[in-house]
Design an enzyme around this catalytic site. Sequence first.
Site, PDB file in Angstrom:
ATOM      1  N   CYS A 131      62.800  63.026  49.698  1.00  0.00           N
ATOM      2  CA  CYS A 131      62.095  61.967  48.960  1.00  0.00           C
ATOM      3  C   CYS A 131      61.040  62.531  48.009  1.00  0.00           C
ATOM      4  O   CYS A 131      60.961  62.135  46.840  1.00  0.00           O
ATOM      5  CB  CYS A 131      61.466  60.968  49.934  1.00  0.00           C
ATOM      6  SG  CYS A 131      60.470  61.714  51.230  1.00  0.00           S
ATOM      7  N   HIS A 247      55.020  57.388  48.413  1.00  0.00           N
ATOM      8  CA  HIS A 247      54.396  58.712  48.389  1.00  0.00           C
ATOM      9  C   HIS A 247      53.698  58.943  47.047  1.00  0.00           C
ATOM     10  O   HIS A 247      54.164  58.471  46.004  1.00  0.00           O
ATOM     11  CB  HIS A 247      55.447  59.807  48.559  1.00  0.00           C
ATOM     12  CG  HIS A 247      56.068  59.865  49.912  1.00  0.00           C
ATOM     13  ND1 HIS A 247      55.635  59.138  50.996  1.00  0.00           N
ATOM     14  CD2 HIS A 247      57.128  60.622  50.367  1.00  0.00           C
ATOM     15  CE1 HIS A 247      56.380  59.434  52.057  1.00  0.00           C
ATOM     16  NE2 HIS A 247      57.297  60.319  51.696  1.00  0.00           N
TER      17      HIS A 247
END
Length: 344
Positions: A131, A247
Site C-alpha cells: 500500500c 496512510h
Amino acid sequence: MFNIAVVGATGAVGEELLLLIEEYNLPVKKLVPLASARSAGDIVEFKGEELRVQELTCDIFEKEKIDIAFFSAGGSVSAKFAPCATKAGAVVIDNTSYFRMDPDVPLVVPEVNPDDIKFWKKKGIIANPNCSTIQMVLSLYPLHQEFEIERVDVATYQAVSGAGKKGMEELFEQMRAVFNFNLDKKVEEREVFPWQIALNVIPHIDRFMENGFTREEMKMVNETNKIMHTQIEVAPTCVRVPVLRSHSEAITIYCKKEVSVERAREVLENFPDVKVIDDPAHNKYPMPVIATNTDYVYVGRIRKDLFRPNVLHFFNVADQLRVGAATNAVRIAQKWIEMEKKGE
C-alpha cells in the site's frame, strides 16, 4: 463477461474489493466470495444482493469456472491456493507480498507500468504492490520523468486499518478505555500492535531485518524499483499512527536535475489519479480525512530544499484500503480485460 472470485471477501480489503468491482463496473457474469472455513456461510452484499461466502478450496476455481481471482487473505493463503486458481485457467491478482518480488510475476501500478501486465502469462499471476509503495510511486513517477530522481527519503504515517479489522478494533478499544480512564488494562490485552497505539506513534511495522530496517520498509525499497524499472536509492522509516484510515508520507527526492516547485505541481496535476492540494496560506494540504474513501493520491506541501537546488520535499496521502489495495487491484483487472480484448 467474467466469473470473478474474491478470496478474503470478509476482510477489510475484501469488502472494499466488492464495493469497487461494482463501482468500476467490471463486466461480472458471476461473483463468488470466498473465505476460510471459519467465515464460510457469512453473507456479503454485491449489487444489492446478498451472497453467501463459500469456503476456499483448491477445486472451487474450476468448479465455479473462475476467470479472475482477487486474492487478499494473507501470503500463506496465496501460496497455497493461487496455483489452484491459475491451474483452473484464472488470472490471479494477488494483494499479498508473497509473489511481489518473483521475477516471473509482474508487479503493477497501472498508471506507471501497465505494459508489465502482459507478462502475467508466465505464472498466471499479477502482484499488487504494498500500500505505501503504490501511493508513493504514483507521485514519484511523474517527478522522475521530469527531474530524474536518484534518491528518496520517506517517512510514513500509516493508519491502523493497514493491520486489518483487528487493528482498527484495537485502536477503538484503547480509545474507549482512554475516555473511561482504564487504558492500562486494554494495553495489557493488546493483540495487534507491539505497543499502545492510542495517543501514541510506533516506529515499527512488520518484523525487523538484520540491516535494521523493517520488512515493511524493505518492501518500499525493492518494490519501487521493480515497478519503475529504476535503481533509485530508497530510505524509508515506516511508522504506525492512531489514524483509522489513509496512510500519509513525508517524501524528499534528490534529483539529477534542478527542481522547480511550479513544474512539479504541473506534472503532478497532469498525472492520472493524482490531485494536488497545495495552498498553505489557506491551510490547504493533504490529510487522511480528505483522502479516505477516495481513489486519488493527494500531494501537497511541495517545496524546494533550502540548501540544495536538486532536492524537493512534499507530503502525500491516500486511502490505503482503496488506492493502496482494492482500487489498484481493480484497475489492474480493467487493464487486463482491455488487453485480453485486444489479444495482447
